[in-house]
Motif scaffolding. Structure first.
Motif, short mmCIF file in Angstrom:
data_model
loop_
_atom_site.label_atom_id
_atom_site.label_comp_id
_atom_site.label_asym_id
_atom_site.label_seq_id
_atom_site.Cartn_x
_atom_site.Cartn_y
_atom_site.Cartn_z
N SER A 274 64.86 43.92 11.32
CA SER A 274 64.91 45.14 10.62
C SER A 274 64.11 45.23 9.33
CB SER A 274 66.32 45.40 10.10
OG SER A 274 66.97 44.68 9.42
N HIS A 275 64.20 43.85 8.55
CA HIS A 275 63.38 43.75 7.53
C HIS A 275 61.67 43.95 7.64
CE1 HIS A 275 61.88 41.87 3.49
NE2 HIS A 275 60.86 41.55 4.25
N ALA B 81 66.95 51.90 -2.73
CA ALA B 81 66.16 53.05 -3.23
C ALA B 81 66.29 53.45 -4.53
CB ALA B 81 65.99 54.10 -2.26
N SER B 82 67.19 53.94 -4.75
CA SER B 82 67.33 54.21 -6.11
C SER B 82 66.98 53.31 -7.41
CB SER B 82 68.92 55.01 -6.57
OG SER B 82 69.17 55.47 -7.75
N TRP B 83 67.56 52.15 -7.18
CA TRP B 83 67.31 51.04 -8.03
C TRP B 83 65.55 50.74 -8.02
CZ3 TRP B 83 65.13 46.52 -6.13
CH2 TRP B 83 64.84 45.60 -7.08
N ALA B 84 64.88 50.84 -6.91
CA ALA B 84 63.98 50.35 -6.87
C ALA B 84 62.74 51.28 -7.38
CB ALA B 84 63.36 50.09 -5.34
N SER C 116 65.98 45.23 1.11
CA SER C 116 67.34 45.77 1.55
C SER C 116 68.47 45.75 0.52
CB SER C 116 67.82 44.68 2.67
OG SER C 116 67.93 43.24 2.22
N ALA C 117 68.34 45.05 -0.71
CA ALA C 117 69.28 45.19 -1.47
C ALA C 117 68.74 44.95 -3.12
CB ALA C 117 70.46 44.04 -1.41
N VAL D 288 59.96 49.82 0.72
CA VAL D 288 60.57 50.80 1.65
C VAL D 288 62.13 50.12 1.74
CG1 VAL D 288 60.61 51.44 4.03
CG2 VAL D 288 58.33 50.92 2.88
N CYS D 289 63.08 50.92 1.44
CA CYS D 289 64.39 50.54 1.49
C CYS D 289 65.48 51.42 2.25
CB CYS D 289 64.91 50.96 0.15
SG CYS D 289 64.07 50.14 -1.35
#
Length: 308
Positions: A5-6, A112-115, A75-76, A105-106
């Motif tokens: 998936s990554h 996504a909020s962190w990145a 992914s994290a 891409v998250c």
């Protein structure tokens, strides 16, 4: 270990570089579509024993000039990543002399909020570097659940499915994508096969992945690529292990549950007691689009709800 998936979350941009400009519009950033795109080596290793690899690296040529697009599948949250990303961009700029853009891409909103935050590297009084990634997460890619809309942009629909894979809308996206692939596969089996594989990878181990495998095994029975044949063969092998009729019945009930079709206890008994492989396969095919068990069971010379 890198998960499939990554891989899908950045490989889709290799398959369709123009997807970047289309997806970035959801972030309020207007990049012109590429006139051409060429893959660059993702190996950013220096001569010292330190290996660094960006997930996907593309040189994009547009009417406004060139830039290098680095795509990272994340992914994290990771405290070490901003430094690695800054290294990637600095190294790429030094190596190619072309402005770099980082796209992260998250598959979940928290990551996504962190990145999406601005990362300042250096002392707070005077940060030497400021890292500003572009981020695509579930909030930034629309739910594409119309077959017509999916057919207009299949790569964006694959990205939509991957990013919404754990949400209730996933089933509708996958059904729309399966229908959209019908028109494509007749003309280009290789491309369709790649899209099928990327979709399955992007869904990872989510519940939606089971639905996708059944959709490909049944709804794309017209599609004779090696990928589709493999999917259908896997389904039949699974059926043989459990008893072919029992395996098909289980697949049918699973598909009906995913699609939200109401199944009564009598319907379930009828399905589980049927030992005619041809009938079960027919019901399984009809269940892709049916909205009721009456539509699934109806057939020439057969009364809906009648016993086998």
């Amino acid at each position: 270990m890198v998960s499939s998936s990554h891989e899908a979350l950045h490989r889709i941009f290799q398959q369709e570089p123009g997807l970047f400009a289309r997806a970035a519009r959801n972030l309020g950033v207007a990049f012109p579509p590429p006139l051409s795109a060429s893959e660059l080596s993702t190996d950013l290793t220096e001569t010292r024993p330190l290996e660094r690899r960006v997930d996907t690296l593309l040189r994009m040529e547009t009417e406004d000039g060139s830039f290098v697009l680095a795509v990272e599948s994340q992914s994290a949250p990771s405290a070490d990543k901003p430094a690695s990303w800054a290294y990637y961009l600095s190294h790429v700029y030094a190596k190619y002399g072309i402005p770099p853009v980082l796209l992260v891409v998250c598959p979940d909103r928290k990551t996504a909020s962190w990145a999406a935050q601005q990362f300042d590297i250096g002392p707070r009084q005077w940060p030497a570097l400021t890292l500003r990634p572009l981020v695509l997460g579930p909030n930034d890619v629309p739910v594409i659940d119309s077959p017509d809309e999916a057919a207009r942009d299949i790569p964006l629909t694959i990205l939509s499915a991957a990013l919404h894979r754990c949400e209730p809308e996933a089933d509708a996206i996958l059904n729309a994508l399966a229908k959209a692939l019908k028109s494509l596969s007749a003309d280009d089996e290789t491309t369709a096969g790649t899209f099928i594989e990327l979709t399955e990878q992007g869904l990872g181990t989510s519940r939606a992945a089971d639905l996708w495998r059944h959709l490909m095994a049944v709804d794309l029975s017209f599609f004779q690529s090696q990928t589709a044949q493999k999917l259908r063969q896997e389904g039949r092998e699974e059926g043989r292990e459990e008893g072919r009729a029992e395996g098909l019945a289980s697949a049918l009930l699973l598909l009906l549950r995913h699609r939200g079709v109401e199944v009564t206890e009598g319907d379930r008994e009828r399905i589980e007691s049927c030992d005619d492989l041809g009938v079960l396969d027919l019901w399984l095919t009809r269940a892709i689009a049916a909205t009721s068990m009456t539509e699934v069971f109806a057939a020439a010379g057969e009364r809906p709800g009648s016993a086998d």
